[in-house]
Design an enzyme around this catalytic site. Sequence first.
Site, short mmCIF file in Angstrom:
data_model
loop_
_atom_site.label_atom_id
_atom_site.label_comp_id
_atom_site.label_asym_id
_atom_site.label_seq_id
_atom_site.Cartn_x
_atom_site.Cartn_y
_atom_site.Cartn_z
NE ARG A 34 -30.42 31.55 -10.88
CZ ARG A 34 -29.31 31.58 -11.59
NH1 ARG A 34 -29.37 31.36 -12.89
NH2 ARG A 34 -28.14 31.84 -11.03
CB CYS B 94 -32.40 45.22 -12.88
SG CYS B 94 -33.41 44.62 -14.24
N PRO C 193 -34.79 38.91 -4.02
CG PRO C 193 -34.06 41.07 -4.62
CD PRO C 193 -33.67 39.86 -3.82
CG MET C 194 -35.83 35.80 -7.67
SD MET C 194 -35.76 34.00 -7.79
CE MET C 194 -36.47 33.51 -6.25
CB ALA C 195 -39.35 40.57 -11.37
CE LYS D 248 -30.06 40.38 -5.47
NZ LYS D 248 -30.27 40.45 -6.93
C1 FMN Z 1 -37.06 35.25 -12.26
C2 FMN Z 1 -36.03 36.16 -11.61
C3 FMN Z 1 -36.40 37.44 -11.27
C4 FMN Z 1 -35.45 38.29 -10.65
N1 FMN Z 1 -35.85 39.53 -10.23
C5 FMN Z 1 -35.00 40.31 -9.51
C6 FMN Z 1 -35.43 41.54 -8.92
O1 FMN Z 1 -36.60 41.95 -9.03
N2 FMN Z 1 -34.51 42.25 -8.21
C7 FMN Z 1 -33.22 41.83 -8.05
O2 FMN Z 1 -32.42 42.51 -7.40
N3 FMN Z 1 -32.79 40.68 -8.60
C8 FMN Z 1 -33.65 39.91 -9.28
N4 FMN Z 1 -33.24 38.68 -9.76
C9 FMN Z 1 -31.86 38.23 -9.46
C10 FMN Z 1 -31.85 37.38 -8.16
O3 FMN Z 1 -32.24 38.16 -7.05
C11 FMN Z 1 -30.44 36.81 -7.90
O4 FMN Z 1 -29.54 37.87 -7.78
C12 FMN Z 1 -29.96 35.89 -9.03
O5 FMN Z 1 -30.98 35.00 -9.43
C13 FMN Z 1 -28.72 35.09 -8.59
O6 FMN Z 1 -29.00 34.33 -7.46
P1 FMN Z 1 -29.31 32.73 -7.55
O7 FMN Z 1 -28.16 32.10 -8.27
O8 FMN Z 1 -29.44 32.31 -6.11
O9 FMN Z 1 -30.58 32.59 -8.33
C14 FMN Z 1 -34.14 37.84 -10.41
C15 FMN Z 1 -33.78 36.55 -10.80
C16 FMN Z 1 -34.71 35.71 -11.38
C17 FMN Z 1 -34.30 34.29 -11.75
#
Ligand code: FMN
Length: 332
Positions: free
Chosen positions: A227, A101, A16-18, A141
Amino acid sequence: MKIGDLKIETPIILAPMAGVTDYPFRILCKEMGAGIVYSEFVSADGIIRENSKTLGLIRFEESERPIGIQIFGSDPDVMSKASRFVFDSFRPDIIDINYGCPVPKVTKKGAGSAALQDLCLMDDITAAVVESVPEIPVTVKMRSGWSDNSIVIPEVGHRLENIGVKAVTLHPRTTKQRYTGKANWNYIRELKDSCSIPVIGNGDVCNTEDMMRMFEETGCDGVMVGRAAQGNPWFFKNAVAALNGENPPPPPSLYDIAMTCARHFDLLLENKGERTGSNMMRKHFSNYIKGFPGASNFRQRLVTAPDLDSMREALDMFIDASMTVEDQLAEV
Ligand SMILES: Cc1cc2nc3c(=O)[nH]c(=O)nc-3n(C[C@H](O)[C@H](O)[C@H](O)COP(=O)(O)O)c2cc1C
């Protein structure tokens, strides 16, 4: 991997990514092979007020299934009502609770990773959500703790399992860490050893080699990627090939990238309207258009285009140029 009764074809999951994982982007990742896609986090308060913008974040297409809708909040009663409302109105496959978060605006209200400081509240919220949607699995999560001095792994694993949670995703950074330092994958291994529900590892997976290493080093059941998928839905195609022991597929051509940008843009305009859709696409363009000769030039034009027409014009130029380059390469 199975989450409750839900069978997951490929254990590679879009995080999930906002502001990123709205349905246009999720559709692209799903088509490339993501095993589950999750919505961005959605406010439980907004859901029970039936705020139209909030409910717009939950909309999804049938082709995205299995899909999880992630909600956040601090009041067990509101979280319970919100998850029931989401199930009754949208019928997702999974409800996910956000205990990760780190943003102060969210944690100050006791939501997101604030629950890591109060495991009794976490129990209450989780139980309320699990009881309200017996028809579908509830997942969680989370981060590894509020700070290095208050790590909650592995204790939360069996706690959440006993309440009825069907899988836990761990991004093993602390709240205080935000995105600095490294994700400590040892906590994923500890969590996996402490409970029998599926554990999904997350954090710092930049390519398929990292993904395979996370499976090997932690014993996790699934890997969630955030990411590394931005501007790169092809990540999932590579991941599926790696999991099947196949050679990596050829990288997307410039033309593939240009046409994916065009499709993403159309989906965003349809989903968010002209103004928001084109503003959001600027960020996506900068993620897609990099790493090839002339990229910065095209990126600059697309990102700074003042209105929809000039953005479309810049995109058409990029598509034309990508075809020319392909033709030149074909002649070599
Ligand atoms: C732009 C952005 C928005 C995010 N929004 C959320 C979200 O809405 N909910 C959530 O549980 N994690 C959110 N995350 C965290 C990611 O889900 C993930 O846990 C974090 O980026 C680490 O994983 P990665 O190294 O694969 O990016 C967000 C991360 C980014 C970069």
